[in-house]
Design an enzyme around this catalytic site. Sequence first.
Site, PDB file in Angstrom:
ATOM      1  N   GLU A   1      41.270  40.712  51.662  1.00  0.00           N
ATOM      2  CA  GLU A   1      41.615  42.095  51.353  1.00  0.00           C
ATOM      3  C   GLU A   1      40.746  42.990  52.232  1.00  0.00           C
ATOM      4  O   GLU A   1      39.791  42.541  52.849  1.00  0.00           O
ATOM      5  CB  GLU A   1      41.338  42.378  49.878  1.00  0.00           C
ATOM      6  CG  GLU A   1      42.130  41.434  48.993  1.00  0.00           C
ATOM      7  CD  GLU A   1      42.440  42.025  47.648  1.00  0.00           C
ATOM      8  OE1 GLU A   1      43.412  42.796  47.550  1.00  0.00           O
ATOM      9  OE2 GLU A   1      41.700  41.732  46.701  1.00  0.00           O
TER      10      GLU A   1
ATOM     11  N   GLY B   1      41.787  37.886  39.999  1.00  0.00           N
ATOM     12  CA  GLY B   1      41.527  37.517  38.612  1.00  0.00           C
ATOM     13  C   GLY B   1      40.968  36.118  38.526  1.00  0.00           C
ATOM     14  O   GLY B   1      40.362  35.607  39.486  1.00  0.00           O
TER      15      GLY B   1
ATOM     16  N   GLU C   1      42.690  36.313  45.063  1.00  0.00           N
ATOM     17  CA  GLU C   1      41.254  36.570  45.129  1.00  0.00           C
ATOM     18  C   GLU C   1      40.705  36.191  43.754  1.00  0.00           C
ATOM     19  O   GLU C   1      40.992  36.856  42.761  1.00  0.00           O
ATOM     20  CB  GLU C   1      41.045  38.058  45.462  1.00  0.00           C
ATOM     21  CG  GLU C   1      39.669  38.591  45.252  1.00  0.00           C
ATOM     22  CD  GLU C   1      38.625  37.808  46.002  1.00  0.00           C
ATOM     23  OE1 GLU C   1      37.585  37.523  45.404  1.00  0.00           O
ATOM     24  OE2 GLU C   1      38.893  37.450  47.164  1.00  0.00           O
TER      25      GLU C   1
ATOM     26  N   ASN D   1      37.353  44.689  36.152  1.00  0.00           N
ATOM     27  CA  ASN D   1      35.946  44.946  36.500  1.00  0.00           C
ATOM     28  C   ASN D   1      35.771  46.039  37.548  1.00  0.00           C
ATOM     29  O   ASN D   1      34.731  46.673  37.619  1.00  0.00           O
ATOM     30  CB  ASN D   1      35.239  43.642  36.917  1.00  0.00           C
ATOM     31  CG  ASN D   1      35.816  43.049  38.184  1.00  0.00           C
ATOM     32  OD1 ASN D   1      36.963  43.320  38.543  1.00  0.00           O
ATOM     33  ND2 ASN D   1      35.033  42.246  38.860  1.00  0.00           N
TER      34      ASN D   1
ATOM     35  N   CYS E   1      33.079  39.454  40.872  1.00  0.00           N
ATOM     36  CA  CYS E   1      33.316  38.131  41.454  1.00  0.00           C
ATOM     37  C   CYS E   1      32.273  37.842  42.516  1.00  0.00           C
ATOM     38  O   CYS E   1      32.108  36.698  42.927  1.00  0.00           O
ATOM     39  CB  CYS E   1      34.735  37.988  41.974  1.00  0.00           C
ATOM     40  SG  CYS E   1      35.210  39.278  43.058  1.00  0.00           S
TER      41      CYS E   1
HETATM   42  C1  UN1 Z   1      34.957  42.102  42.598  1.00  0.00           C
HETATM   43  O1  UN1 Z   1      34.027  41.872  41.851  1.00  0.00           O
HETATM   44  O2  UN1 Z   1      36.068  41.581  42.408  1.00  0.00           O
HETATM   45  O3  UN1 Z   1      31.104  43.713  46.828  1.00  0.00           O
HETATM   46  C2  UN1 Z   1      34.882  43.066  43.719  1.00  0.00           C
HETATM   47  C3  UN1 Z   1      31.185  44.137  45.686  1.00  0.00           C
HETATM   48  C4  UN1 Z   1      32.185  45.215  45.370  1.00  0.00           C
HETATM   49  C5  UN1 Z   1      33.519  44.625  45.088  1.00  0.00           C
HETATM   50  C6  UN1 Z   1      33.512  43.535  44.053  1.00  0.00           C
HETATM   51  N1  UN1 Z   1      32.267  46.125  46.460  1.00  0.00           N
HETATM   52  O4  UN1 Z   1      30.486  43.694  44.781  1.00  0.00           O
END
Ligand code: UN1
Length: 497
Positions: free
Chosen positions: A467, A231, A253, A155, A287
């Site tokens: 992270e 993932g 994560e 993604n 996520c």
């Molecule tokens: C993710 O979806 O794993 O804050 C990361 C955010 C992005 C990073 C998303 N800067 O939505």
Amino acid sequence: MQAVAEECKNLIAGKWAGSESGRTFHSINPANQDEIIGVFPLSTSADVDKAVKAARGTFDKWRKFPAPRRAEIMFRAGEILVKRKEELARLMTREMGKVLRETRGDIQEGIDMTYYAAGEGRRLLGETTPSELPDKFAMSVRMPIGVVAAITPWNFPLAIPTWKLIPALVCGNTVVFKPASDTPLLATKLVEILLEAGLPEDVLSIVHGTGQEVGNALVSHPDVDLVSFTGSSAGGREISKICADQFKRLSLEMGGKNAIFVMDDADLDLAVEGAVWGAFGTSGQRCTAAGRVIVHKKVWGAFQEKILEKTKKLRLGDGLLPDTDVGPVINEARLDAIHKYTEIGKKEGATLLCGGERHTDGPCARGFFYKPTLFTDVKPHMTIAQEEIFGPTAALIRCDDLEEGISIINGTKYGLSASIYTQDVRNAFTAMRDIYTGITYVNSSTIGAEVHVPFGGTKQTGNGHREAGTASLDTYTEWKTIYVDFSGKLQKAQIGE
Ligand code: UN1
């Protein structure tokens, strides 16, 4: 213009080569599955073994290469990314579907991370402290861990790999990189750019293939010291078990069921904009996506009307086209999974306001499009309010007051991101104190984290690591405390003379 599919290889021990299996797989455009973006080696555990051995072999040399020099290479890579931002963004839209504005953002996040971590190469700060004994010196320094396995999702095909690779390398680790098999091309581009910037070829390997074969082999390999994985929760659980058995360092994560909470005193238009962006940006495949929107009873009707109106206006299509708001989802399996949640939502008694089906009209016929979907009258315990859907579906939940809203936010097994919309400083600070997530926003959506501050979640979103920011240095280094006694006699700590 019919673009030509690129033929890509693994980079192992400084050489670009196919898999020893001789087999390959394709990366396709989710907006049009007839378009093949690239051909990649379908690698095996034998390829992984070679890559890990190479990473082990070169680790000692790389860890002794001065950190500021390592970081200069990253800085140069950042400069190349700046120059190639537009071209890479277009390629990313073709490879994974999200709209061009967002793929530009993904590359920018990679640039930001690269510059940020390059700066850390001149810091990597430790601590010097007084000793409790005379003529004795104490300090703590960061040591690289060794061979890092970086396993990344599709993604954020460039940004997330930079979150892992760049700090890992700046800290002096060597890396074997296994990108998602849906986005191998962007991953390959990143590796090429790092080499062009001057990274010694054997310090980083890329091995393409499935999680089942390549991921598993990598995680189980006894010479891998640290696994960094972003993932699914199911993937994270499997990896955890393997790592636990070997006491391997592991940074996870995983999922989220993030919520936007709209209080009765919120700027409603702002909140609607934030909710639509959080729920349907990247087709909900972040996520950090806002899968739940919790609304105070006093503004429930008004908010619902406004969000429905805005959602219905979203235009689905190829992310390269300027008037597209929402691109496809990544693949057929994702479409099925998303649709299953629509069925569950209906069955459990939630009311479907809009969407809830595939979109196959006109130019979208050969793509994986799902209509932005809103459910209302969702109860906090329902499946669509508890499980991560990873698609363009949001659940509207009514609540009575601040306390109830916060308890709904906290009432899932995840804890990544949450947001409150309010104009009242008391509500804002109460939420900032009581929301139990790794990331909390006030008057902003649940998505949009920046790279110089920690990123990650509580509870089952992760395993306690973060992270980005200086927190990432804690993931990619071990502390070593060093005592130097220059008294010339045996001094006994805690005991004295
Ligand atoms: C993710 O979806 O794993 O804050 C990361 C955010 C992005 C990073 C998303 N800067 O939505």
